[in-house]
Design an enzyme around this catalytic site. Sequence first.
Site, PDB file in Angstrom:
ATOM      1  N   SER A  60       0.901  -1.251  -0.157  1.00 49.36           N
ATOM      2  CA  SER A  60       0.033   0.081   0.099  1.00 49.36           C
ATOM      3  C   SER A  60       0.778   1.172   0.149  1.00 49.36           C
ATOM      4  CB  SER A  60      -0.916  -0.135   1.117  1.00 49.36           C
ATOM      5  OG  SER A  60      -1.469   1.365   1.407  1.00 49.36           O
ATOM      6  N   TYR A 120      -1.550  -0.914  10.803  1.00 47.21           N
ATOM      7  CA  TYR A 120      -1.622  -1.104   9.492  1.00 47.21           C
ATOM      8  C   TYR A 120      -0.319  -0.605   8.710  1.00 47.21           C
ATOM      9  CZ  TYR A 120      -3.298  -1.440   4.449  1.00 47.21           C
ATOM     10  OH  TYR A 120      -3.486  -1.313   3.258  1.00 47.21           O
TER      11      TYR A 120
END
Length: 306
Positions: free
Chosen positions: A185, A268
Amino acid sequence: MVKKKQALGWIEWLIGWMYVTYELLFQRTRTSHLQNPLELPSLNDLTCIVTGTTSGIGKEIARQLAEAGAHVVMAVRNRKTANELIDQWCSSWAGILLNVEVMELDLLSLDSVVGFANTWNARLEPLHVLINNAGIFSIGETQKFSKDGFEEHLQVNHLAPALLSVLLLPSLIKGSTSRIINVNSVVSSIRIKRLSICIIATNNCFHVSPMRPWLNAKGILRAQVRFRLESSSLSTTFVYHMHYVGFVDTEDMNTVSGKRKYSSLLGYTNSKLAQVMFSSVLHKRLPVESGVNVMCVSPGIVHTNV
């Protein structure tokens, strides 16, 4: 003595989110010249293991690889759902013989990862592509730990895929030229001046070890990511400047020291950054003659259930 950096400064955080916002607003414009969907070449001779294939990005990856003729191994927690998907694909593609199988894998259990790798390696078959796609982002939830004692984002997004990659190296070497593709990401981007994370597996024992990151002359991690399944006309290259949002503290991987307040976003981004750094170190440390390439790919802004 240089004082160790404990967290990101507010300027770094702000710049990082500027990059994320840019990605969100201009992704469609930057990719408008690409064919959609991209047609894959024939992949009849390739074996691909893909994690997290019952929904989201992984489901689409597995479907397209299978449609192109690859032998696809769906590594999932829910075997029933995966088998139902295979039945749907077979019914919608009448006349096309799919080479797809399901194997159980739970990334919240390192024992499951070891068992999966041992089962696959025992076949003594080549593996050409490992796509570590499965991941979690438990938005707004409290901090949780796996039965192995690791924060769940860290284990599912980094430690378990890293362990799986290392344990499957014998099969990947048999299938060389092969590749490990980690779905990452852009939110994990960071400038980092110190350490990256690597899992070292020996006789089914594993521990975390600090290693030097892959830096350019300015101390900024740069990753040129190439996704190419075989020698064909299909080759898409992404270049990202990884900096300023995630932060990896090798002395506080579980975020329990109290130096930083835990949030799901923190868990995350840190786990995704750790995956980028591990990928870089593993790629550099694998001998060229092994024929195994390691890379990270950011899918951009995608509607998924992670």
